[in-house]
Scaffold this motif. Structure first.
Motif, PDB file in Angstrom:
ATOM      1  N   LYS A  67       0.848  -1.187   0.000  1.00 44.54           N
ATOM      2  CA  LYS A  67       0.000   0.000   0.000  1.00 44.54           C
ATOM      3  C   LYS A  67       0.885   1.240   0.000  1.00 44.54           C
ATOM      4  O   LYS A  67       1.833   1.340   0.762  1.00 44.54           O
ATOM      5  CB  LYS A  67      -0.905   0.015   1.237  1.00 44.54           C
ATOM      6  CG  LYS A  67      -1.777   1.254   1.355  1.00 44.54           C
ATOM      7  CD  LYS A  67      -2.583   1.234   2.653  1.00 44.54           C
ATOM      8  CE  LYS A  67      -3.395   2.511   2.845  1.00 44.54           C
ATOM      9  NZ  LYS A  67      -4.136   2.492   4.133  1.00 44.54           N
ATOM     10  N   ARG A  89      -3.580  10.427  -2.225  1.00 45.34           N
ATOM     11  CA  ARG A  89      -3.740   9.296  -3.128  1.00 45.34           C
ATOM     12  C   ARG A  89      -3.347   8.005  -2.420  1.00 45.34           C
ATOM     13  O   ARG A  89      -2.361   7.979  -1.673  1.00 45.34           O
ATOM     14  CB  ARG A  89      -2.844   9.504  -4.358  1.00 45.34           C
ATOM     15  CG  ARG A  89      -3.013   8.484  -5.439  1.00 45.34           C
ATOM     16  CD  ARG A  89      -2.293   8.915  -6.709  1.00 45.34           C
ATOM     17  NE  ARG A  89      -0.855   8.712  -6.694  1.00 45.34           N
ATOM     18  CZ  ARG A  89       0.047   9.678  -6.612  1.00 45.34           C
ATOM     19  NH1 ARG A  89      -0.323  10.952  -6.492  1.00 45.34           N
ATOM     20  NH2 ARG A  89       1.339   9.404  -6.645  1.00 45.34           N
ATOM     21  N   GLU A  90      -4.119   6.955  -2.632  1.00 49.24           N
ATOM     22  CA  GLU A  90      -3.783   5.633  -2.112  1.00 49.24           C
ATOM     23  C   GLU A  90      -3.686   4.657  -3.272  1.00 49.24           C
ATOM     24  O   GLU A  90      -4.595   4.580  -4.105  1.00 49.24           O
ATOM     25  CB  GLU A  90      -4.822   5.150  -1.096  1.00 49.24           C
ATOM     26  CG  GLU A  90      -4.768   5.901   0.223  1.00 49.24           C
ATOM     27  CD  GLU A  90      -5.653   5.276   1.294  1.00 49.24           C
ATOM     28  OE1 GLU A  90      -6.348   4.278   0.976  1.00 49.24           O
ATOM     29  OE2 GLU A  90      -5.656   5.777   2.425  1.00 49.24           O
ATOM     30  N   GLU A  91      -2.585   3.929  -3.313  1.00 51.05           N
ATOM     31  CA  GLU A  91      -2.347   2.938  -4.358  1.00 51.05           C
ATOM     32  C   GLU A  91      -2.131   1.581  -3.713  1.00 51.05           C
ATOM     33  O   GLU A  91      -1.498   1.480  -2.659  1.00 51.05           O
ATOM     34  CB  GLU A  91      -1.097   3.309  -5.178  1.00 51.05           C
ATOM     35  CG  GLU A  91      -1.123   4.693  -5.776  1.00 51.05           C
ATOM     36  CD  GLU A  91       0.217   5.124  -6.336  1.00 51.05           C
ATOM     37  OE1 GLU A  91       0.338   6.290  -6.747  1.00 51.05           O
ATOM     38  OE2 GLU A  91       1.166   4.286  -6.344  1.00 51.05           O
ATOM     39  N   TRP A  93      -0.530  -2.125  -4.725  1.00 53.90           N
ATOM     40  CA  TRP A  93       0.265  -2.820  -5.724  1.00 53.90           C
ATOM     41  C   TRP A  93       0.446  -4.290  -5.346  1.00 53.90           C
ATOM     42  O   TRP A  93       0.528  -4.637  -4.165  1.00 53.90           O
ATOM     43  CB  TRP A  93       1.653  -2.193  -5.836  1.00 53.90           C
ATOM     44  CG  TRP A  93       1.674  -0.798  -6.374  1.00 53.90           C
ATOM     45  CD1 TRP A  93       1.349   0.349  -5.705  1.00 53.90           C
ATOM     46  CD2 TRP A  93       2.043  -0.408  -7.692  1.00 53.90           C
ATOM     47  NE1 TRP A  93       1.501   1.435  -6.526  1.00 53.90           N
ATOM     48  CE2 TRP A  93       1.930   1.008  -7.753  1.00 53.90           C
ATOM     49  CE3 TRP A  93       2.465  -1.100  -8.819  1.00 53.90           C
ATOM     50  CZ2 TRP A  93       2.224   1.727  -8.903  1.00 53.90           C
ATOM     51  CZ3 TRP A  93       2.764  -0.386  -9.972  1.00 53.90           C
ATOM     52  CH2 TRP A  93       2.642   1.018 -10.002  1.00 53.90           C
ATOM     53  N   LEU A  98      -0.295  -2.433 -10.602  1.00 48.79           N
ATOM     54  CA  LEU A  98      -1.213  -1.618  -9.817  1.00 48.79           C
ATOM     55  C   LEU A  98      -2.570  -2.317  -9.748  1.00 48.79           C
ATOM     56  O   LEU A  98      -3.192  -2.591 -10.771  1.00 48.79           O
ATOM     57  CB  LEU A  98      -1.365  -0.234 -10.458  1.00 48.79           C
ATOM     58  CG  LEU A  98      -2.334   0.716  -9.735  1.00 48.79           C
ATOM     59  CD1 LEU A  98      -1.768   1.148  -8.397  1.00 48.79           C
ATOM     60  CD2 LEU A  98      -2.618   1.947 -10.615  1.00 48.79           C
ATOM     61  N   SER A 100      -5.185  -1.099  -7.557  1.00 52.63           N
ATOM     62  CA  SER A 100      -6.213  -0.065  -7.422  1.00 52.63           C
ATOM     63  C   SER A 100      -5.592   1.248  -7.009  1.00 52.63           C
ATOM     64  O   SER A 100      -4.460   1.290  -6.513  1.00 52.63           O
ATOM     65  CB  SER A 100      -7.269  -0.479  -6.385  1.00 52.63           C
ATOM     66  OG  SER A 100      -6.689  -0.575  -5.095  1.00 52.63           O
ATOM     67  N   MET A 101      -6.339   2.330  -7.230  1.00 48.84           N
ATOM     68  CA  MET A 101      -5.913   3.661  -6.813  1.00 48.84           C
ATOM     69  C   MET A 101      -7.138   4.514  -6.553  1.00 48.84           C
ATOM     70  O   MET A 101      -8.133   4.451  -7.280  1.00 48.84           O
ATOM     71  CB  MET A 101      -5.056   4.334  -7.896  1.00 48.84           C
ATOM     72  CG  MET A 101      -4.560   5.726  -7.499  1.00 48.84           C
ATOM     73  SD  MET A 101      -3.973   6.719  -8.901  1.00 48.84           S
ATOM     74  CE  MET A 101      -5.544   7.231  -9.632  1.00 48.84           C
ATOM     75  N   THR A 142       2.295   8.327 -11.500  1.00 47.50           N
ATOM     76  CA  THR A 142       2.758   8.177 -10.125  1.00 47.50           C
ATOM     77  C   THR A 142       4.268   7.999 -10.168  1.00 47.50           C
ATOM     78  O   THR A 142       4.780   6.903 -10.373  1.00 47.50           O
ATOM     79  CB  THR A 142       2.025   7.014  -9.433  1.00 47.50           C
ATOM     80  OG1 THR A 142       2.506   6.880  -8.102  1.00 47.50           O
ATOM     81  CG2 THR A 142       2.139   5.708 -10.207  1.00 47.50           C
ATOM     82  N   VAL A 157      -3.113  12.088 -12.282  1.00 54.32           N
ATOM     83  CA  VAL A 157      -3.640  11.696 -10.983  1.00 54.32           C
ATOM     84  C   VAL A 157      -4.598  12.746 -10.445  1.00 54.32           C
ATOM     85  O   VAL A 157      -5.187  12.570  -9.378  1.00 54.32           O
ATOM     86  CB  VAL A 157      -2.509  11.448  -9.964  1.00 54.32           C
ATOM     87  CG1 VAL A 157      -1.645  10.272 -10.399  1.00 54.32           C
ATOM     88  CG2 VAL A 157      -1.663  12.703  -9.768  1.00 54.32           C
TER      89      VAL A 157
END
Length: 222
Positions: A67, A89-91, A93, A98, A100-101, A142, A157
């Motif tokens: 995360k 922003r939260e990603e 992996w 990736l 989700s974001m 990103t 983004v």
């Protein structure tokens, strides 16, 4: 005055499209969090030589996933006009992919929200309430991860705008990071959006630089 406001608004909107800023997924993220240790990278944002904000990238292992939380704030004053920019922003992996974001942005009073989720054949992309499909090879801009160098289709983004790009290696050179000189590899993204990126050997982003509305914008690792 209208021209000045338009020019400054363009700068404000672009400040975080670089939204390090910022590098461990697929290479360093897999290595730097291998022992289950979270890591936080903090960048100073400069306009020319003047500090205008900061960005923080927090990398947290969660089992076989990673995360990443990015928070950025800038405050810009040009002549008598003040501009603000706040972004979170939260990603999520898995390896170098990736999953989700989600991103929320206050671009000088204009709100934006992006949701991006991996599904069969690509991504479900929702921007400000409108949903569409994005190809599997798409990646948000990103910049903290070297994965961004492997993609020719990127998206903002902030508002999900699509970018067609190509990346190339410029060379090796030392850059200042954390108060000392660090050997880095310089890469350049060119096309619909342009960024210069300097990564350390372990994939950590050390610096990003780009030009908007005549101003040099730099993100430097503290």
């Amino acid at each position: 005055m209208t021209t000045t406001r338009s020019k400054c608004a363009t700068l404000s909107a672009a400040l975080m499209a670089a939204s390090l800023l910022t590098g461990l997924t697929g290479t360093a993220a897999a290595q730097g969090t291998a022992q289950g240790t979270a890591r936080t990278l903090t960048y100073q944002i400069l306009m020319g030589e003047d500090p205008i904000g900061s960005e923080q990238v927090k990398i947290e292992p969660q089992g076989d996933r990673t995360k990443v939380t990015v928070t950025a704030t800038t405050r810009v004053k040009v002549l008598f006009i003040n501009f603000r920019y706040d972004h979170k922003r939260e990603e999520l992996w898995k390896g170098g992919v990736l999953e989700s974001m989600t991103a929320t942005t206050d671009d000088d009073g204009t709100p934006h929200r992006i949701e991006m989720a991996r599904e069969a054949g690509g991504y479900r992309l929702t921007v400000d309430g409108k949903t569409q499909q994005a190809p599997a090879g798409t990646l948000p801009l990103t910049l903290w991860t070297p994965q961004v160098l492997k993609h020719t289709q990127l998206l903002s983004v902030i508002d999900g705008a699509p970018y067609k790009v190509a990346a190339r290696k410029v060379g090796s050179e030392p850059v200042e990071a954390g108060g000392k000189a660090v050997e880095a590899t310089h890469h350049r993204i060119e096309g619909d959006v342009e960024r210069d990126l300097w990564f350390a050997a372990d994939g950590t982003l050390l610096k990003t630089r780009f030009k908007r509305s005549g101003y040099d914008i730099t993100y430097a690792l503290k």
